[in-house]
Design an enzyme around this catalytic site. Structure first.
Site, PDB file in Angstrom:
ATOM      1  N   HIS A  60       0.886  -1.175   0.000  1.00  0.00           N
ATOM      2  CA  HIS A  60       0.000   0.000   0.000  1.00  0.00           C
ATOM      3  C   HIS A  60       0.918   1.218   0.000  1.00  0.00           C
ATOM      4  CE1 HIS A  60      -3.499  -2.500   1.319  1.00  0.00           C
ATOM      5  NE2 HIS A  60      -2.549  -3.199   1.905  1.00  0.00           N
ATOM      6  N   ASP A 298       2.515  -6.717   2.617  1.00  0.00           N
ATOM      7  CA  ASP A 298       1.383  -5.883   3.043  1.00  0.00           C
ATOM      8  C   ASP A 298       1.913  -4.568   3.624  1.00  0.00           C
ATOM      9  OD1 ASP A 298      -1.182  -5.002   3.515  1.00  0.00           O
ATOM     10  OD2 ASP A 298      -1.536  -6.271   5.253  1.00  0.00           O
ATOM     11  N   GLY A 317      -1.675  -1.331  10.279  1.00  0.00           N
ATOM     12  CA  GLY A 317      -0.714  -1.486   9.198  1.00  0.00           C
ATOM     13  C   GLY A 317       0.681  -1.097   9.636  1.00  0.00           C
TER      14      GLY A 317
END
Ligand code: DOR
Length: 443
Positions: A60, A298, A317
Site C-alpha cells: 500500500h 502488506d 498497518g
C-alpha cells in the site's frame, strides 16, 4: 550497457551454481558467458549470492491521496534498498483504483516516480463489474471481504457472486468476516487496548471469510489468491490443490504474535490481526510444505504520530518493504529454510501467481531484475535509516544476518554500497493472464 557479474553463487530455476551472469541492456544476456566476454562494468561477486529481484505482491503506497505517509518515490527507493524490484500495489488509495481511468492515472504517476517496476490491482466495489471486465494492464482484482484502511468493503453475497461470476481476471482478497468483527467489537466495547484488536479480529473472523472466498472461487472456477494468512486454521483450507487457490504469508504473521503487543503496542496493530505463536509456527509449516506459495509484505505505512494514538484510534498497518528480504535471509542463516525456498516464495511464485512476463527467475532473455545478497552481513534495523516516508520499522533495533547489497532493475543498478541511484524510472510489469497462473506454469 553490459554488466558482468562475476563469480557469484547464482540461484537458477533448478540449480544453484558458482558462475557469472552477463546483463545486456535491460535483459539477462548470458549465464556462464565465455571467459573472454567483455562488459562496460564488471562486478566481482565472490562470496555473494545472486538472486532474482523480489516481487512484492501486496503493498500500500498511499499515492495518490495519502502522500504524507508514503509516496511512490520514497516507497520505490525503499524497495530498491530491500531488493524488491517489482511491486504490485493495492487500490485503497485516495481516490481508490476502482475504474480503468484511475488505473491508467496510477500507471502514469508511477512512470514518473517509481525507480522499480510496478503493477496496480483494480479494486472491486459493489457495482463496478463493468470496469473489472474492461480492466487490462493489471495483475488482477482486489476485494476487501472485510473492512480495513479505506472504505472498500464488499461483503454482500450477491455482489461477491457477481464479481466471481462475471469477471475473468484473477481475484485476491482481504478475508476477515465483517459480521464477526462487528459482533466482537460490540462485545469488547469497541476495544480498550490493542490486545483487544486480536479479540475483535479473531481467528473465527479470518477462517469464516477465507472459507467463504474459497467456496466462491471453487463454485465459479475462478483463480483466487488468499492474502496475508494469519491463522493456522486457514492453512488447513489449502490442502486441496485443485489449481485454483494460492495463498500468501507476511513477515509480521510469521515473526510477531499477540505476545508482542506488550513491547510494541499499536505499532504491531494490523489487519488481519496478530494471532498466537502457535499460528506463526503453523503458517511457517504451510510455507515449507507448499500450501502457502508466496511471501509478501502488506507494506502499510502510517506515521508514528498516527500509530501512537490510543487504540482504537490508531490505524492498522506497518511498513516492511525494505526489510522483508533481510528478515527471510536471516531465517536462512538460522537454518529454518533454504535460500532457494526464499527465492521461490518471494520471486518465482509471485511471478507465476500473477502471470508476470519475464520476471521471477534468472534465465537468459528474462528482465535483468537482480539482487546480490551477502548472507554473512549482519546489520541492525534502525528507524533513522528507513527510506519509507513514514520513517520507522516495527523491527527497529533487531539485528539480522543476510542483506541485499546491490539491486538492478532492468539492467540499471538502483542500489549499491548503501546508496540509491534514482536517475532512471522502473517500468510497468506485463501480465499475460492466458498463462493460467501458479499451478499451470509449474515445471
Ligand atoms: O493493516 C492493514 N493495513 N491491513 C490492510 O489490509 C490494509 C492496510 C492499510 O492500507 O493500511
Amino acid at each position: 550497457m553490459k554488466t558482468l557479474i562475476r563469480n557469484a553463487t547464482v540461484v537458477l530455476p533448478h540449480d544453484t551454481l558458482r558462475t557469472s551472469v552477463l546483463i545486456d541492456g535491460e535483459r539477462i544476456g548470458a549465464i556462464d558467458p565465455a571467459i573472454h566476454t567483455t562488459a562496460d562494468e564488471v562486478v566481482d561477486a565472490h562470496g555473494l549470492h545472486l538472486i532474482p529481484g523480489v516481487i512484492d505482491d501486496q503493498v500500500h503506497f498511499r499515492d495518490p491521496g495519502l502522500t504524507h505517509k508514503e509516496d511512490l518515490a520514497a516507497a520505490s527507493r525503499a524497495c530498491a534498498k530491500g531488493g524488491v524490484t517489482t511491486f504490485l500495489e493495492m487500490p485503497n488509495t485516495n481516490p481508490t483504483t476502482t475504474t480503468c481511468q484511475r488505473l491508467e492515472e496510477k500507471l502514469l504517476l508511477a512512470a514518473g516516480k517509481s525507480i522499480v517496476n510496478y503493477g496496480f490491482y483494480v479494486g472491486a466495489t459493489t457495482d463496478n463489474v463493468a470496469e473489472l471486465r474492461r480492466a487490462e494492464r493489471t495483475p488482477g482484482i482486489k476485494i476487501f471481504i472485510g473492512s480495513s484502511t479505506g472504505n472498500m468493503l464488499v461483503d454482500e453475497q450477491q455482489a461477491l457472486e457477481r464479481i466471481f461470476a462475471e469477471s475473468s481476471l484473477p481475484i485476491t482478497a482481504h478475508c476477515e468476516d465483517e459480521n464477526t468483527v462487528r459482533a466482537n467489537r460490540e462485545r469488547f466495547d469497541g476495544g480498550r487496548s490493542v490486545d483487544d484488536h486480536s479479540r475483535i479480529r479473531d481467528e473465527t473472523a479470518a477462517i469464516l471469510a477465507t472459507t467463504r472466498a474459497i467456496d466462491l472461487a471453487k463454485r465459479h472456477r475462478h483463480r483466487f489468491h488468499v492474502l496475508h494468512v494469519s491463522t493456522g486454521a486457514e492453512t488447513e483450507l489449502f490442502r486441496d490443490h485443485s489449481g485454483l487457490i494460492t495463498a500468501e504469508a507476511c513477515p509480521h504473521h510469521l515473526f510477531f504474535s499477540v505476545d508482542d503487543y506488550a513491547r510494541l503496542g499499536t505499532l504491531v496493530q494490523m489487519n488481519p490481526s496478530l494471532k498466537t505463536r502457535a499460528d506463526n509456527a503453523r503458517i511457517w509449516q504451510a510455507l515449507l510444505d507448499g500450501r502457502i506459495q508466496v511471501v509478501a509484505t502488506d507494506h502499510a505505512p502510517h506515521t508514528l504520530e498516527e500509530k501512537k494514538q490510543p487504540y482504537p484510534k490508531s490505524p492498522s498497518g506497518l511498513p516492511a518493504v525494505e526489510n522483508s528480504l533481510a528478515l527471510m535471509l536471516n531465517q536462512v542463516n538460522l537454518g529454518r529454510c533454504s535460500l532457494e525456498q526464499v527465492v521461490h516464495w518471494m520471486c518465482e511464485a509471485p511471478a507465476r501467481v500473477w502471470d508476470i512476463v519475464d520476471k521471477g527467475r534468472i534465465e537468459v532473455g528474462y528482465d535483468a531484475d537482480l539482487v546480490l545478497v551477502d548472507l554473512g552481513r549482519t546489520a541492525t534495523i534502525r528507524n533513522e535509516e528507513q527510506l519509507t516516508k513514514c520513517g520507522w520499522s516495527p523491527w527497529h533495533g533487531e539485528s539480522l544476518t543476510g542483506w541485499p547489497v546491490r539491486t538492478w532493475v532492468r539492467g540499471h543498478c538502483v542500489f549499491a554500497k548503501g546508496k540509491i541511484d534514482a536517475t532512471r524510472f522502473g517500468a510497468e510489469a506485463r501480465f499475460d493472464h492466458a498463462r493460467g497462473g501458479y499451478w499451470a506454469t509449474q515445471d
